[in-house]
Design a protein around this motif. Structure first.
Motif, PDB file in Angstrom:
ATOM      1  N   LEU A 195      15.141  65.037  38.034  1.00 49.45           N
ATOM      2  CA  LEU A 195      16.032  63.885  38.007  1.00 49.45           C
ATOM      3  C   LEU A 195      16.361  63.488  36.572  1.00 49.45           C
ATOM      4  CD1 LEU A 195      17.610  61.618  39.312  1.00 49.45           C
ATOM      5  CD2 LEU A 195      15.473  60.328  39.555  1.00 49.45           C
ATOM      6  N   THR A 196      15.377  63.534  35.696  1.00 44.31           N
ATOM      7  CA  THR A 196      15.616  63.205  34.292  1.00 44.31           C
ATOM      8  C   THR A 196      16.664  64.142  33.695  1.00 44.31           C
ATOM      9  OG1 THR A 196      13.348  62.385  34.041  1.00 44.31           O
ATOM     10  CG2 THR A 196      14.527  62.978  32.032  1.00 44.31           C
ATOM     11  N   ASP A 221      14.618  62.653  54.004  1.00 43.29           N
ATOM     12  CA  ASP A 221      14.347  63.955  53.408  1.00 43.29           C
ATOM     13  C   ASP A 221      15.631  64.693  53.032  1.00 43.29           C
ATOM     14  OD1 ASP A 221      12.350  66.121  52.792  1.00 43.29           O
ATOM     15  OD2 ASP A 221      13.504  67.174  54.347  1.00 43.29           O
ATOM     16  N   ALA A 222      16.750  64.300  53.645  1.00 44.52           N
ATOM     17  CA  ALA A 222      18.027  64.964  53.356  1.00 44.52           C
ATOM     18  C   ALA A 222      18.562  64.621  51.970  1.00 44.52           C
ATOM     19  CB  ALA A 222      19.066  64.588  54.412  1.00 44.52           C
ATOM     20  N   VAL A 223      18.026  63.574  51.357  1.00 41.30           N
ATOM     21  CA  VAL A 223      18.517  63.133  50.050  1.00 41.30           C
ATOM     22  C   VAL A 223      17.727  63.828  48.945  1.00 41.30           C
ATOM     23  CG1 VAL A 223      18.913  61.152  48.543  1.00 41.30           C
ATOM     24  CG2 VAL A 223      19.114  60.892  51.034  1.00 41.30           C
ATOM     25  N   TYR A 224      18.458  64.476  48.013  1.00 41.32           N
ATOM     26  CA  TYR A 224      17.831  65.083  46.845  1.00 41.32           C
ATOM     27  C   TYR A 224      18.326  64.303  45.624  1.00 41.32           C
ATOM     28  CZ  TYR A 224      16.358  68.584  43.419  1.00 41.32           C
ATOM     29  OH  TYR A 224      15.757  69.225  42.360  1.00 41.32           O
ATOM     30  N   PRO A 225      17.513  63.408  45.086  1.00 38.02           N
ATOM     31  CA  PRO A 225      17.975  62.496  44.033  1.00 38.02           C
ATOM     32  C   PRO A 225      18.669  63.156  42.843  1.00 38.02           C
ATOM     33  CG  PRO A 225      15.889  61.738  44.894  1.00 38.02           C
ATOM     34  CD  PRO A 225      16.142  63.075  45.535  1.00 38.02           C
ATOM     35  N   PRO A 226      18.233  64.326  42.342  1.00 35.83           N
ATOM     36  CA  PRO A 226      18.981  64.922  41.230  1.00 35.83           C
ATOM     37  C   PRO A 226      20.446  65.211  41.575  1.00 35.83           C
ATOM     38  CG  PRO A 226      16.801  65.874  41.338  1.00 35.83           C
ATOM     39  CD  PRO A 226      16.948  65.037  42.580  1.00 35.83           C
ATOM     40  N   GLU A 227      20.739  65.535  42.834  1.00 37.48           N
ATOM     41  CA  GLU A 227      22.136  65.720  43.234  1.00 37.48           C
ATOM     42  C   GLU A 227      22.865  64.387  43.258  1.00 37.48           C
ATOM     43  OE1 GLU A 227      22.234  67.702  46.972  1.00 37.48           O
ATOM     44  OE2 GLU A 227      21.712  69.670  46.132  1.00 37.48           O
ATOM     45  N   THR A 228      22.179  63.350  43.714  1.00 35.04           N
ATOM     46  CA  THR A 228      22.788  62.019  43.772  1.00 35.04           C
ATOM     47  C   THR A 228      23.176  61.533  42.387  1.00 35.04           C
ATOM     48  OG1 THR A 228      21.432  61.519  45.711  1.00 35.04           O
ATOM     49  CG2 THR A 228      22.423  59.662  44.575  1.00 35.04           C
ATOM     50  N   ALA A 229      22.434  61.930  41.367  1.00 35.20           N
ATOM     51  CA  ALA A 229      22.713  61.484  40.002  1.00 35.20           C
ATOM     52  C   ALA A 229      24.108  61.885  39.548  1.00 35.20           C
ATOM     53  CB  ALA A 229      21.659  62.043  39.051  1.00 35.20           C
ATOM     54  N   THR A 230      24.664  62.930  40.115  1.00 29.15           N
ATOM     55  CA  THR A 230      25.989  63.395  39.694  1.00 29.15           C
ATOM     56  C   THR A 230      27.094  62.419  40.085  1.00 29.15           C
ATOM     57  OG1 THR A 230      26.360  64.661  41.732  1.00 29.15           O
ATOM     58  CG2 THR A 230      25.232  65.792  39.927  1.00 29.15           C
ATOM     59  N   THR A 231      26.807  61.477  40.994  1.00 27.32           N
ATOM     60  CA  THR A 231      27.831  60.524  41.436  1.00 27.32           C
ATOM     61  C   THR A 231      27.915  59.302  40.536  1.00 27.32           C
ATOM     62  OG1 THR A 231      26.345  59.281  42.912  1.00 27.32           O
ATOM     63  CG2 THR A 231      27.408  61.250  43.818  1.00 27.32           C
ATOM     64  N   LEU A 232      26.998  59.166  39.573  1.00 24.29           N
ATOM     65  CA  LEU A 232      27.013  57.998  38.702  1.00 24.29           C
ATOM     66  C   LEU A 232      28.199  58.044  37.748  1.00 24.29           C
ATOM     67  CD1 LEU A 232      23.257  57.602  37.686  1.00 24.29           C
ATOM     68  CD2 LEU A 232      24.497  56.440  39.525  1.00 24.29           C
ATOM     69  N   LEU A 279      20.158  63.307  35.181  1.00 26.41           N
ATOM     70  CA  LEU A 279      20.745  62.108  34.586  1.00 26.41           C
ATOM     71  C   LEU A 279      21.340  62.414  33.218  1.00 26.41           C
ATOM     72  CD1 LEU A 279      17.966  59.540  35.542  1.00 26.41           C
ATOM     73  CD2 LEU A 279      20.327  59.528  36.393  1.00 26.41           C
ATOM     74  N   ARG A 280      20.666  63.242  32.473  1.00 30.44           N
ATOM     75  CA  ARG A 280      21.183  63.620  31.161  1.00 30.44           C
ATOM     76  C   ARG A 280      22.486  64.406  31.310  1.00 30.44           C
ATOM     77  NH1 ARG A 280      16.638  64.974  29.297  1.00 30.44           N
ATOM     78  NH2 ARG A 280      16.691  67.167  29.884  1.00 30.44           N
ATOM     79  N   ARG A 281      22.526  65.323  32.268  1.00 30.67           N
ATOM     80  CA  ARG A 281      23.738  66.121  32.491  1.00 30.67           C
ATOM     81  C   ARG A 281      24.885  65.279  33.048  1.00 30.67           C
ATOM     82  NH1 ARG A 281      20.764  71.437  35.212  1.00 30.67           N
ATOM     83  NH2 ARG A 281      20.064  72.363  33.230  1.00 30.67           N
ATOM     84  N   ALA A 282      24.540  64.191  33.724  1.00 30.18           N
ATOM     85  CA  ALA A 282      25.567  63.293  34.266  1.00 30.18           C
ATOM     86  C   ALA A 282      26.056  62.302  33.209  1.00 30.18           C
ATOM     87  CB  ALA A 282      25.008  62.534  35.466  1.00 30.18           C
TER      88      ALA A 282
END
Length: 343
Positions: free
Chosen positions: A296-297, A260-271, A300-303
């Protein structure tokens, strides 16, 4: 969330017999190999599929990651749920000349609980991420694979793990395929699913509007209590929902809290900018509705991730099936996967 680098050691490889029909002159025939590698002291078992190829040729390759729960290398939870989701994805990618590695994660198949056998309550989500990272290194080091043409294909929770790997492993994957991904925090997704189920029960007359509001409020309060590490008050919750939240506080509490600690949209910034990303969602997916992938979509676009981005699959459910294909991936899902592989 971060996880430590884990060096994967290949313990053994056993070649399988190729299908005679695939053994064309000048080609190494297609074959499956049993692969065993070590992750955090646990022997992890998997299947490497190598499609027919020229001797010495380096192939594009994909690591396949299963969904939540005790889902094995083939995408099954035997004996009751055997959709073969990952085995079918591996077969589809094999027709595109993409080698694949899929493995039995903790608690499944030949791997079992491994080092966590005597203390399963200590098994948290980062352990699964480290195990997947070890598998990535094994795939990278195979003699038939091109280490600069690796992708990670994850289904459901496995897609979230793929996203985490995308920003941390070396070399960085050229692409990620996020199939019906867990795209918001775990407990938010659970609450959304429960609200939808209660709403459907109310439409069928099994709850009054007042009862529906009470259960919804109790569900939201339970999520808050879990996140604040307080006991959950299950008063007013249906028995099945109360049992679910009780389980979240038991032996699974460490896993639930860390997932639950993982928020995928934040993770996308590491790509890495330009990483190719396919994100699929099905209009008949009640577990991961398309709306849950909106943030998340956008992330990903912002990343500056590469395409194809989100692909909506009409009439497709969480297991990639549609009404005409209840036991195999829908043509629209296969088409999206083939287009991704071709790029």
């Amino acid at each position: 969330m971060t996880f430590t680098h884990l060096a994967a050691a290949v313990l053994s490889l056993a070649a399988a017999t190729a299908t005679p029909a695939e053994a064309a002159p000048g080609l190494v025939p297609a074959a499956d190999r049993e692969v065993v590698f070590t992750a955090d002291g646990t022997a992890t078992y998997g299947t490497l599929h190598v499609p027919a190829h020229r001797a010495g040729q380096r192939l594009h390759a994909a690591l396949l990651l299963p969904g939540s729960g005790p889902t094995d290398r083939d995408g099954n939870q035997p004996p009751h749920a055997t959709p073969n989701t990952l085995a079918q994805v591996a077969e589809a990618l094999g027709t595109d000349r993409v080698a694949t590695l899929r493995f039995d994660k903790y608690g499944t198949g030949k791997t079992g609980l491994g080092a966590y056998r005597d203390h399963p309550e200590a098994l948290d989500y980062p352990a699964f991420v480290r195990q997947a990272g070890a598998a990535y290194e094994v795939l990278r080091d195979q003699p038939e694979t091109d280490p600069h043409a690796l992708t990670v294909v994850g289904h459901s929770e496995g897609a979230m793990t793929a996203l985490l790997l995308g920003g941390t492993v070396h070399p960085r994957p050229a692409g990620l395929a996020l199939l019906q991904p867990q795209a918001i925090r775990l407990l938010d997704l659970v609450a959304r699913q429960l609200h939808a189920q209660i709403a459907e029960a109310a439409r069928q007359g099994r709850f009054t509007p007042e009862q529906q509001r009470a259960v919804d409020a109790a569900t939201d309060a339970a999520v808050i209590a879990l996140r604040e590490h307080r006991p959950v008050d299950t008063t007013g919750l249906p028995v099945a929902v109360a049992q679910l939240f009780a389980a979240f506080q038991g032996a699974s509490s460490r896993f639930v809290d860390s997932d639950d600690a993982v928020y995928p949209p934040e993770t996308a910034t590491t790509l890495r900018p330009g990483t190719r990303v396919l994100l699929t969602c099905g209009t008949n997916d009640v577990q991961v509705p398309c709306a849950t992938t909106d943030a998340l979509t956008t992330a990903l676009r912002r990343a500056h991730a590469g395409g194809p981005g989100r692909v909506v699959l009409p009439g497709v459910d969480h297991l990639l099936h549609d009404a005409g294909h209840p036991d195999t991936p829908a043509p629209s899902a296969l088409a999206a996967l083939h287009r991704f592989a071709a790029r």
